[in-house]
Design a protein around this motif. Sequence first.
Motif, PDB file in Angstrom:
ATOM      1  N   GLU A   1      -3.819   0.435  -3.579  1.00  0.00           N
ATOM      2  CA  GLU A   1      -2.767  -0.891  -3.269  1.00  0.00           C
ATOM      3  C   GLU A   1      -2.117  -1.005  -4.306  1.00  0.00           C
ATOM      4  O   GLU A   1      -2.583  -1.294  -5.870  1.00  0.00           O
ATOM      5  CB  GLU A   1      -3.709  -2.158  -3.268  1.00  0.00           C
TER       6      GLU A   1
ATOM      7  N   THR B   1      -4.942   6.307  -0.474  1.00  0.00           N
ATOM      8  CA  THR B   1      -4.236   5.090  -0.371  1.00  0.00           C
ATOM      9  C   THR B   1      -4.434   3.689  -0.991  1.00  0.00           C
ATOM     10  O   THR B   1      -5.699   3.294  -2.135  1.00  0.00           O
ATOM     11  CB  THR B   1      -3.925   4.244   1.347  1.00  0.00           C
TER      12      THR B   1
ATOM     13  N   HIS C   1       0.692  -1.056   0.112  1.00  0.00           N
ATOM     14  CA  HIS C   1       0.676  -0.100  -0.213  1.00  0.00           C
ATOM     15  C   HIS C   1       0.728   1.521   0.334  1.00  0.00           C
ATOM     16  O   HIS C   1       1.600   0.885   0.355  1.00  0.00           O
ATOM     17  CB  HIS C   1      -0.881  -0.332   1.105  1.00  0.00           C
TER      18      HIS C   1
END
Length: 175
Positions: A170, A168, A2
């Motif tokens: 991934e 955020t 992340h």
Amino acid sequence: MHRTARLALRVTAGQRRRCFGLLRSAGDVWACALEVNAWRRRRRDVPLVGYQELCRELTASGPVTFAELDSTGARSVMRRFSDAWFAAAKRRSRGDMLAGFPRRRRGLVPVRWYHGTFNLDGRRVRIPTARGTAGLSVRLAREVPYPVEQVRSITLVCEGGRLFLDVTAEVPVTV
């Protein structure tokens, strides 16, 4: 893995007022958790610190209890409170008696929304609000540096009197 990018918000005066209202409402949720635990401590009851227990208490308080803050945002504050409490408990169990449990009220508390609860479209973000209130759409100062399908959460924060959105995502690990 992340990664998080902090993006400034370009907001009108009304949007700024509403964003700060969300952060203040999150501070009220934090203060409510502190107050409930103070009552329980005075009665010599077990503190209410588990995330699920706190969410049950939040649900019992009813809808629109915390102004425009929706239940997902309020739950993110409860998650933060629970994590802070358990981190202090872990430090104390290791012998660090200076580790303190959450006891201080905060005026502005960051609010996080998870994938599927917000809408990200280019430089526009639609932040969810409580049912029955108008939606809040804000503009980012720059493009999100990650593909939209990789974004997992956004966090509304205030730093130095300025509003930011922590995005955020991934991202795949490159070998």
